[in-house]
Design an enzyme around this catalytic site. Structure first.
Site, PDB file in Angstrom:
ATOM      1  N   HIS A 160      -8.021   5.149   7.264  1.00  0.00           N
ATOM      2  CA  HIS A 160      -9.168   4.864   6.525  1.00  0.00           C
ATOM      3  C   HIS A 160      -9.315   3.525   5.959  1.00  0.00           C
ATOM      4  CE1 HIS A 160      -6.432   4.873   3.150  1.00  0.00           C
ATOM      5  NE2 HIS A 160      -6.967   4.191   2.385  1.00  0.00           N
TER       6      HIS A 160
ATOM      7  N   ASP B 178       0.912  -1.089  -0.008  1.00  0.00           N
ATOM      8  CA  ASP B 178       0.050  -0.147  -0.020  1.00  0.00           C
ATOM      9  C   ASP B 178       0.938   1.211  -0.135  1.00  0.00           C
ATOM     10  OD1 ASP B 178      -2.264   1.430   0.152  1.00  0.00           O
ATOM     11  OD2 ASP B 178      -3.062   0.630   1.715  1.00  0.00           O
TER      12      ASP B 178
ATOM     13  N   GLU C  99       0.146   4.621   2.018  1.00  0.00           N
ATOM     14  CA  GLU C  99      -0.102   5.685   3.112  1.00  0.00           C
ATOM     15  C   GLU C  99       1.438   5.280   4.002  1.00  0.00           C
ATOM     16  OE1 GLU C  99      -2.573   4.203   1.598  1.00  0.00           O
ATOM     17  OE2 GLU C  99      -4.021   5.567   1.222  1.00  0.00           O
TER      18      GLU C  99
ATOM     19  N   GLU D 156      -7.922  -2.601   6.805  1.00  0.00           N
ATOM     20  CA  GLU D 156      -7.342  -3.478   5.609  1.00  0.00           C
ATOM     21  C   GLU D 156      -6.397  -4.638   5.942  1.00  0.00           C
ATOM     22  OE1 GLU D 156      -5.729  -0.178   2.914  1.00  0.00           O
ATOM     23  OE2 GLU D 156      -7.810   0.842   3.063  1.00  0.00           O
TER      24      GLU D 156
END
Ligand SMILES: [Zn+2]
Length: 304
Positions: A150, A42, A44, A168
């Site tokens: 998020h 990912d 971030e 996630e």
């Protein structure tokens, strides 16, 4: 020739015994096994990524971020091979899922790129893999602290699987467990690493930055962070042990949304139950099935 008869079997027995001892004690035994490692990346939680540069809009900032993403991935890949991996597959797991440029990536790996992927951040994972690594992960929706916290597309307030609130990393860990592939390492900010331990208590973690709140961040020196990722990946792969698949009888998924329109639209599917105005729930008998439906519900309902 009775002496020969007794000596030969004795020698054979000794040879067999020493071979057995060597096989049991040799430190090379683990690394000589095929080790197929899956790395989901990912953005971030990548070292050096600190804000606007994580969106997929074209621009110099984004160009930097996708390079940084490849660098953390490469650190994990180097470590995985040093730890005994024989095959590594990388899945680009952020946004458009087409961030990592193949030419920036370690040439030994295969890259899964672009969406749509039914299994999103875990596309391509199956029970032939021996270990899973999460690189660049972030905190879940609703975390008061955590860089760009998020879950999924950002429309979720909270995601629960069988009553457990997950982000996630947690959702992906449920899927990995279905296939019996252990999640051995997570890298990201300090909140992401802590949250991962809720679903995978044994996971190793590399904190590459400290979240001050949901935006501000204290970044570690890039070289230090990448060295730690490499070292941790090496140690984690070298000691990874496959577990039997964990397949629960049912997966009940509760999704609390920011916008009540999404549950209202989703209720058109007979299996979606409305819990309250912003919360919906469904049950599936396999985690891959549940995973696919979660992705459809948070990605493809357009409420404009
Ligand atoms: Zn993400």
């Amino acid at each position: 020739m009775p002496t020969t008869f007794t000596l030969l079997p004795m020698r054979s027995l000794r040879l067999a015994l020493s071979a057995l001892v060597a096989l049991t004690l040799s430190p090379d035994t683990a690394s000589s096994q095929a080790r197929k490692v899956y790395i989901s990346v990912d953005m971030e939680g990548i070292s050096g990524v600190n804000g606007d540069n994580q969106t997929s809009a074209a621009g110099a900032e984004y160009g930097r971020a996708r390079k940084l993403m490849a660098e953390d991935a490469n650190a994990a890949i180097r470590g995985a091979f040093e730890g005994g991996a024989t095959e590594v597959v990388v899945n680009d797991s952020h946004g458009s899922q087409r961030n990592i440029l193949p030419e920036d990536l370690d040439p030994r790996v295969r890259l899964i790129s672009h969406s749509f992927k039914r299994h999103g951040m875990m596309e391509g994972l199956d029970s032939t893999f021996d270990a899973v690594i999460f690189v660049g992960y972030h905190a879940k929706a609703g975390s008061p602290r955590g860089v760009f916290a998020h879950t999924g597309s950002g429309v979720l307030r909270d995601l629960q699987i069988n009553g457990l609130s997950v982000g996630e990393g947690g959702m992906n860990a449920f899927l990995a467990r279905w296939y019996g592939v252990p999640v051995i390492l997570v890298t990201g900010d300090d909140v992401a690493v802590e949250e991962q331990k809720v679903t995978v208590p044994t996971v190793r973690g590399v904190v590459v930055k400290r979240a001050i709140n949901s935006r501000a961040v204290e970044l570690r020196p890039l070289a230090d962070a990448r060295r730690d990722i490499q070292d941790a990946a090496k140690a984690a792969v070298a000691t990874a042990r496959k577990a039997p698949p964990e397949r629960l009888a049912r997966y009940t998924v509760r999704m609390a949304m920011r916008d009540p329109t999404i549950p209202e639209v989703a209720a058109a599917f007979r299996e979606i139950r409305l819990v309250d105005a912003t919360t919906m729930e469904f049950t599936r008998e396999s985690m891959p099935d549940a995973y696919r439906l979660i992705r459809v519900l948070y990605r493809f309902i357009n409420t404009d």
